[in-house]
Enzyme design. Structure first.
Site, PDB file in Angstrom:
ATOM      1  N   ARG A  88       0.848  -1.192   0.000  1.00 29.53           N
ATOM      2  CA  ARG A  88       0.000   0.000   0.000  1.00 29.53           C
ATOM      3  C   ARG A  88       0.881   1.239   0.000  1.00 29.53           C
ATOM      4  NH1 ARG A  88      -2.080  -3.655   3.756  1.00 29.53           N
ATOM      5  NH2 ARG A  88      -4.208  -4.376   3.324  1.00 29.53           N
ATOM      6  N   LYS A 113      -1.909  -2.029   7.707  1.00 29.84           N
ATOM      7  CA  LYS A 113      -3.335  -1.731   7.896  1.00 29.84           C
ATOM      8  C   LYS A 113      -3.976  -2.701   8.869  1.00 29.84           C
ATOM      9  CE  LYS A 113      -7.593  -0.988   5.255  1.00 29.84           C
ATOM     10  NZ  LYS A 113      -8.207  -0.998   3.898  1.00 29.84           N
ATOM     11  N   HIS A 175      -3.048   3.186  -6.002  1.00 32.68           N
ATOM     12  CA  HIS A 175      -3.466   1.957  -5.329  1.00 32.68           C
ATOM     13  C   HIS A 175      -3.662   0.812  -6.322  1.00 32.68           C
ATOM     14  CE1 HIS A 175      -5.004  -0.249  -1.859  1.00 32.68           C
ATOM     15  NE2 HIS A 175      -5.963  -0.719  -2.635  1.00 32.68           N
ATOM     16  N   ARG A 178      -1.151  -1.958  -6.648  1.00 32.64           N
ATOM     17  CA  ARG A 178      -1.357  -3.107  -5.749  1.00 32.64           C
ATOM     18  C   ARG A 178      -2.220  -4.161  -6.446  1.00 32.64           C
ATOM     19  NH1 ARG A 178      -1.392  -4.662  -0.373  1.00 32.64           N
ATOM     20  NH2 ARG A 178      -3.328  -5.443   0.518  1.00 32.64           N
ATOM     21  N   HIS A 201      -3.510  -9.669   3.382  1.00 35.61           N
ATOM     22  CA  HIS A 201      -4.925  -9.781   3.724  1.00 35.61           C
ATOM     23  C   HIS A 201      -5.117 -10.898   4.751  1.00 35.61           C
ATOM     24  CE1 HIS A 201      -6.381  -6.922   0.835  1.00 35.61           C
ATOM     25  NE2 HIS A 201      -5.821  -7.562  -0.169  1.00 35.61           N
ATOM     26  N   TYR A 210      -9.203 -11.748  -7.887  1.00 34.29           N
ATOM     27  CA  TYR A 210      -8.150 -12.134  -8.834  1.00 34.29           C
ATOM     28  C   TYR A 210      -8.303 -13.572  -9.336  1.00 34.29           C
ATOM     29  CZ  TYR A 210      -6.041  -8.144  -6.435  1.00 34.29           C
ATOM     30  OH  TYR A 210      -5.806  -6.908  -5.872  1.00 34.29           O
TER      31      TYR A 210
END
Length: 241
Positions: A88, A113, A175, A178, A201, A210
């Site tokens: 990020r 994050k 972004h 990413r 994640h 994806y």
């Protein structure tokens, strides 16, 4: 800083409702302050599918060329880092020299994050780009994307926009680099678990966007099943004709 009189996205509304619902559940079960959870009766909003804009190989080449020739020496390594690792922008701008191991070719993200440390491998091209902006000295510390001694990262926004214009790339945000990394991981048959690990994640839900880019995991079993059913049968029919 709160934003007033501005519509919230469905995802944001749902997160607010989830937090309120948890608070009321605690008040009902643990503290017995109230007898009911009113938030549980509110229907959650439908969230749109995640954005999956990513660059094709020709766009990547044009963007890299534009960033390499930028007047801002930090733009090229920042873009290369984002493309290579899926980091990020906030993670990139918080990166510090003491978190990078040149010998091990890796970096440690101390703050993400998800509030978890994450180790990311660094490709040779990325290391070269980072070393090109590294100040002289053996024990360099401080922010990577800032002049030596500065406690605030540089702003690359205007230079980023200019690079996009020079590369003739439209409808693309920083972004989305990413998303580009995640997309190319999928196209090289990385599993959803592997993509989630690289991108940081906690669940697979965010990386399912994806999945359509990679070969489905059921392909092999379906091919074996079809071979078992049709081998010899379709061949015999073809011989009759």
């Amino acid at each position: 800083k709160p934003c007033r009189n501005k519509p919230r996205e469905p995802a944001t509304v749902n997160r607010y409702l989830a937090a309120l619902s948890h608070a009321f559940s605690m008040a009902v079960r643990e503290w017995e302050w109230v007898s009911d959870n009113p938030v549980a009766k509110i229907r959650r909003l439908k969230e749109p599918s995640g954005r999956t804009r990513y660059l094709d190989e020709e766009e990547i080449k044009r963007l890299i060329d534009a960033c390499r020739s930028s007047d801002n020496r930090f733009l090229y390594p920042a873009v290369i880092l984002a493309l290579s690792t899926g980091m990020r922008s906030s993670e990139i701008m918080r990166l510090r020299w003491e978190d990078i191991s040149i010998d091990r070719r890796q970096q440690i993200l101390q703050k993400t994050k998800n509030n978890e440390r994450r180790t990311i491998p660094l490709a040779e091209q990325v290391l070269g780009a980072l070393l090109a902006i590294k100040p002289f000295g053996r024990n360099v510390k401080g922010l990577v994307f800032a002049p030596r001694g500065a406690d605030k990262p540089v702003s690359i926004r205007d230079f980023w926009k200019k690079a996009l214009e020079e590369a003739h790339i439209e409808d693309f945000r920083f972004h989305d680099l990413r998303h580009t990394a995640g997309s190319y991981l999928a196209m090289n048959n990385a599993s959803l678990l592997e993509i989630a690990e690289v991108l940081g994640h906690k669940t697979l839900q965010m990386v399912k966007r994806y999945s359509h880019l990679s070969d489905p995991p059921t392909r092999t079993v379906v091919e074996r099943m079809n071979k078992k059913i049709f081998e010899g049968i379709l061949g015999d029919n073809d011989d009759d004709h």
